[in-house]
Design an enzyme around this catalytic site. Structure first.
Site, short mmCIF file in Angstrom:
data_model
loop_
_atom_site.label_atom_id
_atom_site.label_comp_id
_atom_site.label_asym_id
_atom_site.label_seq_id
_atom_site.Cartn_x
_atom_site.Cartn_y
_atom_site.Cartn_z
N TYR A 135 56.77 43.48 44.90
CA TYR A 135 57.62 44.12 43.90
C TYR A 135 58.86 44.74 44.54
CZ TYR A 135 53.30 43.51 41.32
OH TYR A 135 52.18 42.97 40.74
N LYS A 147 45.01 38.19 48.70
CA LYS A 147 45.30 39.29 47.78
C LYS A 147 44.13 40.27 47.77
CE LYS A 147 46.54 40.21 42.93
NZ LYS A 147 46.77 39.63 41.59
N ARG A 191 47.07 46.43 36.33
CA ARG A 191 46.33 46.36 35.06
C ARG A 191 47.00 47.21 33.98
NH1 ARG A 191 40.48 46.42 38.19
NH2 ARG A 191 40.59 44.23 38.84
N SER A 206 50.12 45.87 43.47
CA SER A 206 50.70 47.05 42.82
C SER A 206 50.29 48.36 43.48
CB SER A 206 50.29 47.06 41.35
OG SER A 206 48.86 47.07 41.21
N LYS A 224 34.68 43.08 38.37
CA LYS A 224 34.94 41.67 38.63
C LYS A 224 34.24 41.18 39.90
CE LYS A 224 39.33 41.83 36.12
NZ LYS A 224 40.66 41.24 35.94
N LYS A 284 40.78 36.40 46.98
CA LYS A 284 41.13 37.52 46.13
C LYS A 284 39.94 38.48 46.12
CE LYS A 284 42.96 38.58 41.51
NZ LYS A 284 43.30 38.01 40.19
#
Length: 337
Positions: free
Chosen positions: A325, A260, A216, A286, A229, A206
């Site tokens: 999605y 990811k 988010r 996303s 992060k 990730k």
């Protein structure tokens, strides 16, 4: 007989690549990779309440849903042949704190959603994430102590949360918080609780990516995040480190591996599949989804074509499936073919 050999025949040694492309039937006959409904995992967002279908502005066509509506969505997905859902909660702000303690509530939003979906649609898989970012007041994936995301305490908590998610009916636990040792800890905790049949899909690689922004917004963590992060997500520049990270997850007992984001990291998908041979997945995140939707809405690209082309690229890169999605939209298109 007149010799009709052309200069091109001499140049190519009589090997013409276009022979196999000349008609639809030959193209179908020699197609190397195919996208099917069996390749699709549908991520959905859960909110408290009932009767709620709340559009997410940054993700056109994607909604936050209350549990009852998520059950309806699960029925639709199962009817289309989609194998599994991946669920992500957007809990009330007053339930979020420094440690993400609501993740340890047996009847929290994600567990209630799992139980409801499995009761109503038992033949669809439910994949749950044990990262703490939906539950923390600071938007990080782990416990924040003195300005640091602490590894070991976070691992203890996500292992406990994983057992609760399995108790609620989760079929696969997908830990995404990228703490060291979490796969082994979760496997040990699941087995000790009698959940030997519950799988682990590791977010093995990730990356610290720019493509997470709309997600988010979907779980209402964007405005909460303090700092970044980068101390626990992988540097986008580092492919070898990503494979080392995945190797540790394999050693610790991961059943499946995930990359990811997806499209910017097709090389990592290929390297992971080649290195380990485990079922390998990509998360078309996303930001990837929104780029295609936004460009299509402006008439700049053919959205359906771009959607299918990008999903096929994951198959070509060695992926066994994709979290996307687009899942329902794609499943409906495939059903007509």
């Amino acid at each position: 007989m007149q010799d009709r050999t052309h200069l091109v025949d001499d140049i190519t040694g009589h090997r013409r690549m276009r022979r196999n492309r000349k008609a639809d039937w030959t193209r179908r006959l020699v197609q190397e990779n195919r996208l099917t409904v069996d390749d699709l995992i549908w991520p959905i967002f859960i909110v408290p309440g009932s009767g709620i279908v709340d559009p997410i502005p940054a993700m056109p066509g994607v909604n936050r849903m209350s549990i009852d509506k998520a059950v309806e969505a699960a029925r639709e997905a199962a009817g289309l042949g989609i194998p599994a859902l991946a669920t992500f909660p957007n809990i009330e702000m007053e339930l979020r704190d420094e440690t993400g303690s609501n993740s340890l509530e047996a009847n929290n939003l994600i567990n209630l959603a799992t139980a409801a979906i499995k009761k109503a649609v038992p033949n669809i898989g439910v994949i749950t994430d044990v990262a703490l970012d939906p539950f923390t007041s600071h938007g990080h994936d782990g416990i924040l102590r003195g300005g640091e995301i602490v590894n070991d305490e976070t691992v203890d908590q996500v292992a406990r949360a994983a057992v609760m998610q399995a108790d609620a009916g989760a079929d696969i636990i997908a830990p995404s918080e990228m703490m060291d040792g979490r796969i082994g800890a979760i496997r040990m905790a699941l087995d000790a609780a009698g959940h030997q049949s519950v799988g682990i899909m590791s977010y093995a690689t990730k990356f610290a990516s720019a493509f997470y922004g709309p997600y988010r917004e979907a779980i209402s963590t964007g405005g909460l995040l303090k700092g970044d992060k980068k101390t626990y997500y992988i540097d986008p520049a580092n492919g070898t480190e990503a494979i080392r990270d995945a190797a540790l997850d394999v050693e610790e007992g991961a059943d499946m591996l995930m990359v990811k984001p997806g499209l910017p990291y097709l090389d990592i998908c290929w390297r992971m599949k080649e290195a380990f041979g485990l079922p390998t997945f990509a998360y078309q995140v996303s930001g990837e989804y929104t780029q295609i939707k936004a460009a299509a809405m402006n008439g700049w690209i053919d959205g359906e074509w771009a959607m299918l082309e990008t999903l096929l690229s994951f198959k070509r890169a060695g992926c066994d499936g994709v979290l996307t999605y687009f899942a329902v939209e794609v499943a409906k298109i495939l059903a007509k073919r």
